[in-house]
Every structure is written in C-alpha cells, then in structure tokens.
Design an enzyme around this catalytic site. Structure first.
Site, PDB file in Angstrom:
ATOM      1  N   ASP A  73     105.735  31.425   7.077  1.00 62.58           N
ATOM      2  CA  ASP A  73     104.969  30.308   6.176  1.00 62.58           C
ATOM      3  C   ASP A  73     103.454  30.460   6.618  1.00 62.58           C
ATOM      4  O   ASP A  73     102.617  29.496   6.810  1.00 62.58           O
ATOM      5  CB  ASP A  73     105.586  29.024   6.649  1.00 62.58           C
TER       6      ASP A  73
ATOM      7  N   GLU B 107     107.600  28.462   2.745  1.00 63.53           N
ATOM      8  CA  GLU B 107     108.143  27.173   2.440  1.00 63.53           C
ATOM      9  C   GLU B 107     107.567  26.676   0.959  1.00 63.53           C
ATOM     10  O   GLU B 107     106.440  26.558   0.940  1.00 63.53           O
ATOM     11  CB  GLU B 107     107.692  26.284   3.258  1.00 63.53           C
TER      12      GLU B 107
ATOM     13  N   CYS C 145     108.514  25.036  11.625  1.00 64.41           N
ATOM     14  CA  CYS C 145     109.368  25.906  11.069  1.00 64.41           C
ATOM     15  C   CYS C 145     109.825  26.970  11.958  1.00 64.41           C
ATOM     16  O   CYS C 145     110.671  28.068  11.541  1.00 64.41           O
ATOM     17  CB  CYS C 145     108.608  26.623   9.584  1.00 64.41           C
TER      18      CYS C 145
ATOM     19  N   LYS D 154     111.545  29.537   1.043  1.00 63.51           N
ATOM     20  CA  LYS D 154     112.769  28.813   1.502  1.00 63.51           C
ATOM     21  C   LYS D 154     112.348  27.439   1.005  1.00 63.51           C
ATOM     22  O   LYS D 154     111.328  26.965   1.269  1.00 63.51           O
ATOM     23  CB  LYS D 154     112.759  28.863   3.039  1.00 63.51           C
TER      24      LYS D 154
HETATM   25  N1  TIU Z   1     106.121  25.874   8.089  1.00 62.85           N
HETATM   26  C1  TIU Z   1     106.049  24.838   8.431  1.00 62.85           C
HETATM   27  O1  TIU Z   1     106.047  24.465   9.858  1.00 62.85           O
HETATM   28  N2  TIU Z   1     106.135  23.470   7.651  1.00 62.85           N
HETATM   29  C2  TIU Z   1     105.751  22.249   8.169  1.00 62.85           C
HETATM   30  O2  TIU Z   1     105.965  21.184   7.399  1.00 62.85           O
HETATM   31  N3  TIU Z   1     105.229  22.285   9.334  1.00 62.85           N
HETATM   32  C3  TIU Z   1     104.293  21.006   9.908  1.00 62.85           C
HETATM   33  O3  TIU Z   1     103.982  21.334  10.984  1.00 62.85           O
HETATM   34  N4  TIU Z   1     104.286  19.983   9.090  1.00 62.85           N
END
Ligand code: TIU
Length: 228
Positions: A24, A72, A162, A129
């Site tokens: 991500d 994401e 994530c 994802k």
């Molecule tokens: N990729 C991921 O970690 N998505 C999140 O929403 N992370 C946050 O820390 N918000």
C-alpha cells in the site's frame, strides 16, 4: 540457504522461495489530500520509509526476485466496500468522496495509485485489496503458491494496520515473514515500534524483524536462477 540478521534471532532463508511484498505505498496514504489525511493523520510521517523501500526494490529487481505490490481500495460503485467501513468519518471525506487526487480510495483514481518512486514495472504483480489484509478477498495466496514462495520480505504502510494484518494472515497460511523495519512506517511512531514488537515477540509469534541493510547484505547482485 542464506542467513538474514533479524530479531528475535537470525533466520535462514531460501532466496529462491522468497518474494518481496510492498504493502500500500499509495498516494492516498503518503501524499496530502488522500485517504490518510482525511483520517486526521500527518502523512509526512510515512516519507521515511520511501528511501529504504527504494533501495530494497532496486536490489530485489537486480536479484530477479518475485516482487508484489498491493493497493488498498474499492470499486468505483463501492459494491465491495462494507457500509461499516465507508460510513466512518465526515461524509465529505469518506471513501468515494471527491478529493484533490480523485475519489478517495477508489481504484483508477490518481490517489489510489502507487507513488512514483516505487512504481511497479512490467512483470511485478499488483494485488488490489478491499481490506487491510493482503490475503482477504484477493488471489495473493494462489499467486504465491504458483511461484513456490515460502518466505515473504515485507515493506509498506502502515506498520500496525495493513502491514500487521497482512503479516498475521501470511503467518497463519504458513509463510515465514521478515518485516523490514525501516521500510515500514506509521502515522503514530509509537504504534510503528509496538507493531514491530508484537510481530517478533514470543520467539517470532508472527514473524521476524530485520532492516533494508541486513537484506542488502544477503541479496545477490545478479539475477538468481530460479527453479520450480
Ligand atoms: N494501508 C493501510 O495501512 N491502511 C490504513 O488505513 N492505514 C491506516 O493507518 N489508516
């Protein structure tokens, strides 16, 4: 087998059975105006992971390792987004709302894409994802098994969200995960530290923690000959 320096202990790994997974590293999390900022975060805190990730990515490419990127995000019609996820936060800043980088956390929008510094090249699969974990509702496990992968080198953001979720999912599926600490970051430095501590505690309950430098010490400078 080579041995990577790691905590809680050095780990012998088979590089021919190892993939690099970068979680991500999207504009939505690292740049102003995206999902991360709408959640109230200072996105500049994630920038520290970019340089180490780039070094690891370059070295993994040179070694001919399988490299997987994840993102994401959701379908433009939001049919894959649980209401419980979408309805959090102010309506003007929710998933799907318009922002300076396009609709927030929506596939195909500028903000959803991977930052230019770490952009995938031809032959590097990208896993889209819908959740925090990279295995949930994706074909990642099938892809890894098709390549005979048993070890994962894990980079990305955020450490406790994530990255942690994906490592836990991978661990339960039988993969040995080595998280590269300086290639990960969080909006909360203390959660970054604790996220790594949780992974390596109790004799590597979820996985091992290492660094970009320790990986560079063991990666071959030339492409490996991978056999099935
Ligand atoms: N990729 C991921 O970690 N998505 C999140 O929403 N992370 C946050 O820390 N918000």
């Amino acid at each position: 087998m080579v041995i990577i320096k790691a905590e809680p202990e050095p780990l012998p790994i088979d590089l021919a059975r190892t993939a690099l997974i970068i979680i991500d590293m999207q504009r939505d999390f690292l740049e102003p105006g995206g999902f991360g900022e709408t959640l109230g975060n200072d996105v500049s805190l994630l920038a520290r992971a970019v340089g180490p990730c780039r070094k690891v990515l370059d070295a993994a490419r040179a070694a001919g390792m399988l490299i997987i990127h994840t993102r994401e995000g959701h379908r433009p019609d939001l049919t894959d987004a649980p209401i419980a996820k979408v309805e959090r936060g102010k309506p003007s800043m929710r998933i799907g709302a318009p922002g300076p980088m396009g609709r927030i956390l929506i596939r195909g929008e500028a903000g959803h894409d991977i930052i230019p510094e770490l952009y995938p090249v031809h032959g590097e699969p990208v896993i889209d994802k819908p959740g925090k974990g990279a295995f949930y509702a994706t074909d990642l496990d099938a892809l890894l098994r098709n390549f005979g992968i048993q070890y994962l080198l894990v980079c990305g953001v955020t450490t406790e969200v994530c990255v942690n979720t994906s490592v836990r999912e991978a661990n339960d599926r039988g993969y040995r995960c080595v998280v590269l600490a300086d290639c990960c970051a969080s909006y909360f430095p203390e959660f970054h530290e604790m996220g790594l501590a949780m992974i390596k505690a109790q004799g590597a309950i979820f996985g091992w923690v290492s660094s970009a430098q320790h990986l560079l010490e063991i990666l071959p400078a030339q492409k490996m000959v991978l056999t099935a």
